[in-house]
Structures are given as structure tokens and as C-alpha cells.
Motif scaffolding. Structure first.
Motif, short mmCIF file in Angstrom:
data_model
loop_
_atom_site.label_atom_id
_atom_site.label_comp_id
_atom_site.label_asym_id
_atom_site.label_seq_id
_atom_site.Cartn_x
_atom_site.Cartn_y
_atom_site.Cartn_z
N ALA A 32 0.83 -1.21 0.00
CA ALA A 32 0.00 0.00 0.00
C ALA A 32 0.87 1.26 0.00
N ARG A 33 1.95 1.24 0.76
CA ARG A 33 2.87 2.39 0.76
C ARG A 33 3.50 2.59 -0.61
N ALA A 34 3.89 1.50 -1.24
CA ALA A 34 4.49 1.60 -2.58
C ALA A 34 3.48 2.16 -3.58
N LEU A 35 2.22 1.77 -3.45
CA LEU A 35 1.18 2.30 -4.34
C LEU A 35 0.98 3.79 -4.10
N THR A 36 1.08 4.20 -2.84
CA THR A 36 0.95 5.62 -2.51
C THR A 36 2.11 6.41 -3.11
N TRP A 48 -5.83 2.98 3.58
CA TRP A 48 -5.48 3.36 2.22
C TRP A 48 -6.70 3.32 1.33
N ARG A 49 -6.68 4.18 0.30
CA ARG A 49 -7.77 4.26 -0.66
C ARG A 49 -7.18 4.40 -2.06
N ILE A 50 -7.71 3.65 -3.01
CA ILE A 50 -7.29 3.78 -4.39
C ILE A 50 -7.74 5.16 -4.89
#
Length: 85
Positions: A32-36, A48-50
Motif C-alpha cells: 500500500a505504501r508503494a502504491l501511494t 489506504w484508498r485507491i
């Protein structure tokens, strides 16, 4: 170009499922951090939210496993022209 691991892509799909009101058992914090950091999700007090960019990516990509990439699924995204300013 942004390279997402298979696990990060699963996390992104889970965030999308969560947004749609589906039950999601687990979202890996590191993923999730990497996606952020990649600009595909945001961190809120509730988790987290897309975001719109993450949803657009899911709509435009059909991942194909490629062992030669060590488990990474290459996903090309153009960076916004104002990024880094």
C-alpha cells in the motif's frame, strides 16, 4: 515507467474492491505504501484508498506474469507534467 510487483497489483485490486464495498481480508502495508508513492493510492485516517489514477490503471491493464522480470509486472504510466514541481 512504473513497475508493480504482482503483490502490489493484487493490493491495488483489493483497494478497488474495498472501494466498491466488498470485503477485503488483508492489504499488505508495504504494498500500500508503494502504491501511494507511485501515486496510485492515498493514505487516509481510515486506511489506504485507491485514487483516480489507480482506478484508471486497473481499467487499462491486463497483467501477464513474466518470470524474466522477477515477478514484476511492467506498467507504463505517463507522469503528470507538473510532477516534481
Amino acid at each position: 515507467m512504473i513497475n508493480l510487483t504482482d503483490e502490489q497489483l493484487v493490493a491495488l485490486r483489493n483497494l478497488d474492491r474495498k472501494r466498491n464495498g466488498e470485503d477485503v481480508a488483508f492489504i499488505n502495508i508495504a504494498d500500500a505504501r508503494a502504491l501511494t508513492e507511485a501515486g496510485l493510492a492515498v493514505r487516509q485516517a481510515s486506511g489506504w484508498r485507491i485514487n483516480d489514477r489507480g482506478m484508471a490503471l486497473l481499467q487499462s491493464v491486463t497483467p501477464v506474469a513474466n518470470p524474466a522480470l522477477g515477478g514484476a509486472t511492467p506498467i507504463q504510466l505517463k507522469r503528470p507534467s507538473n510532477e516534481g514541481k
